[in-house]
Design an enzyme around this catalytic site. Structure first.
Site, PDB file in Angstrom:
ATOM      1  N   GLU A 234      25.845  38.370  19.203  1.00 23.86           N
ATOM      2  CA  GLU A 234      25.079  37.575  20.163  1.00 23.86           C
ATOM      3  C   GLU A 234      23.618  37.998  20.079  1.00 23.86           C
ATOM      4  O   GLU A 234      23.290  39.174  20.261  1.00 23.86           O
ATOM      5  CB  GLU A 234      25.592  37.739  21.593  1.00 23.86           C
ATOM      6  CG  GLU A 234      24.808  36.867  22.572  1.00 23.86           C
ATOM      7  CD  GLU A 234      25.473  36.700  23.933  1.00 23.86           C
ATOM      8  OE1 GLU A 234      24.788  36.223  24.867  1.00 23.86           O
ATOM      9  OE2 GLU A 234      26.671  37.037  24.065  1.00 23.86           O
TER      10      GLU A 234
ATOM     11  N   ASP B 195      14.162  43.662  17.364  1.00 22.10           N
ATOM     12  CA  ASP B 195      14.067  42.291  16.884  1.00 22.10           C
ATOM     13  C   ASP B 195      15.300  41.951  16.049  1.00 22.10           C
ATOM     14  O   ASP B 195      15.604  42.631  15.053  1.00 22.10           O
ATOM     15  CB  ASP B 195      12.799  42.157  16.033  1.00 22.10           C
ATOM     16  CG  ASP B 195      12.441  40.716  15.733  1.00 22.10           C
ATOM     17  OD1 ASP B 195      13.354  39.904  15.484  1.00 22.10           O
ATOM     18  OD2 ASP B 195      11.241  40.397  15.733  1.00 22.10           O
TER      19      ASP B 195
ATOM     20  N   ASP C 299      14.252  31.542  24.050  1.00 24.80           N
ATOM     21  CA  ASP C 299      12.944  31.060  24.496  1.00 24.80           C
ATOM     22  C   ASP C 299      12.520  29.898  23.599  1.00 24.80           C
ATOM     23  O   ASP C 299      12.416  30.060  22.383  1.00 24.80           O
ATOM     24  CB  ASP C 299      11.924  32.195  24.407  1.00 24.80           C
ATOM     25  CG  ASP C 299      10.638  31.880  25.162  1.00 24.80           C
ATOM     26  OD1 ASP C 299      10.212  30.702  25.151  1.00 24.80           O
ATOM     27  OD2 ASP C 299      10.050  32.804  25.743  1.00 24.80           O
TER      28      ASP C 299
ATOM     29  N   LYS D 154       4.888  25.457  23.564  1.00 26.72           N
ATOM     30  CA  LYS D 154       3.558  25.091  23.106  1.00 26.72           C
ATOM     31  C   LYS D 154       3.538  25.013  21.572  1.00 26.72           C
ATOM     32  O   LYS D 154       4.107  25.860  20.896  1.00 26.72           O
ATOM     33  CB  LYS D 154       2.531  26.100  23.593  1.00 26.72           C
ATOM     34  CG  LYS D 154       2.363  26.117  25.116  1.00 26.72           C
ATOM     35  CD  LYS D 154       1.308  27.099  25.553  1.00 26.72           C
ATOM     36  CE  LYS D 154       1.151  27.097  27.077  1.00 26.72           C
ATOM     37  NZ  LYS D 154       0.137  28.064  27.550  1.00 26.72           N
TER      38      LYS D 154
ATOM     39  N   GLU E 156      21.576  29.994  32.533  1.00 28.40           N
ATOM     40  CA  GLU E 156      22.220  28.681  32.595  1.00 28.40           C
ATOM     41  C   GLU E 156      22.425  28.239  34.042  1.00 28.40           C
ATOM     42  O   GLU E 156      22.269  27.049  34.369  1.00 28.40           O
ATOM     43  CB  GLU E 156      23.558  28.716  31.862  1.00 28.40           C
ATOM     44  CG  GLU E 156      24.251  27.365  31.761  1.00 28.40           C
ATOM     45  CD  GLU E 156      25.521  27.423  30.943  1.00 28.40           C
ATOM     46  OE1 GLU E 156      26.133  26.376  30.720  1.00 28.40           O
ATOM     47  OE2 GLU E 156      25.898  28.530  30.516  1.00 28.40           O
TER      48      GLU E 156
END
Length: 239
Positions: A70, A122, A144, A148, A220
């Site tokens: 995950e 990361d 995320d 933009k 959620e």
């Protein structure tokens, strides 16, 4: 390669290949969370060195039937639910946000879970290090969307990361993706189709409903309360 069930706390070398965006920490940790970060996390953390490779089966004392990953587990609600429901399967959770890692550690300790390992950096670094065809299932829930245009390069499902996922996933392995951002869903779908190494395991008419056995995450729940429609996609690695 240096892989251990009790790796050192230093983790990766300070020279970073990828720029990590977003917060690493927000609210101060509670005393128990700090204690678990200090004592439990080092026994569960996946640590590797540049150019090393990870066989995920070697991270667990008992050989699992499969390994699922995950990416961005948030507070760990979905990861813990999956680990409890599938005790024979091993799980790797990747999340750089320290507060989320702390919440997961509390759940691991309270539920006495032994089939979870943590990568608190990361996820792209982890994907580079994992052995090819070593992951049976991947979950990416509400990443995320970086809405933009100038931030588009920060999105997880760019072509480079999709190629890395394709490399580490087993043939016919499935990737579950959920988002409440229609633009990000379109962006991700387009890139998966451009890559060409995945097929849709859930057809468009089913995208508005979660798969059976779905665990609702904290984010959620916020989307549902705000009446934002989510999409639930599944991509299967083509053989």
């Amino acid at each position: 390669m240096t892989i251990s069930a009790k790796p050192s706390v230093e983790g990766f070398d300070s020279t970073r290949k990828f720029q990590l965006y977003g917060r690493r920490k927000s609210k101060p940790l509670r005393p128990r969370q700090r204690q678990l970060i200090r004592d439990l996390l080092p026994t569960l953390r996946i640590a590797t060195k540049p150019e090393s490779k990870i066989d995920p089966l070697r991270l667990f004392a008992a050989t699992p039937t499969d390994v699922w990953l995950e990416i961005g587990f948030g507070g760990g609600e979905h990861l813990v639910s999956q680990a409890k429901g599938h005790p024979a399967i091993a799980f790797i959770g990747a999340e750089p946000f320290l507060n989320g890692v702390a919440k997961l550690l509390v759940a691991i300790a309270d539920c006495n879970l032994t089939n979870i390992r943590i990568f608190d950096d990361d996820a792209r670094l982890l994907l580079e290090a994992l052995n090819p065809s070593s992951i049976g299932r991947v979950f990416v829930l509400y990443p995320d969307p970086w809405p933009k245009r100038r931030h588009e390069k920060r999105r997880l499902f760019n072509l480079e990361t999709i190629a890395a996922l394709h490399r580490v996933m087993k043939p016919a392995g499935e990737l579950y993706f959920a988002s409440d951002s229609p633009e990000y869903v379109s962006y991700s779908l387009r890139n998966f189709l451009i890559h060409g190494g995945f097929e849709l395991a859930r057809q468009p008419h089913a995208w508005q409903a979660p798969p059976p056995g779905w665990t609702v995450t904290r984010y959620e729940s916020k989307a549902l309360k705000a009446n934002r429609q989510s999409a639930y996609l599944c991509f299967r690695k083509s053989s």
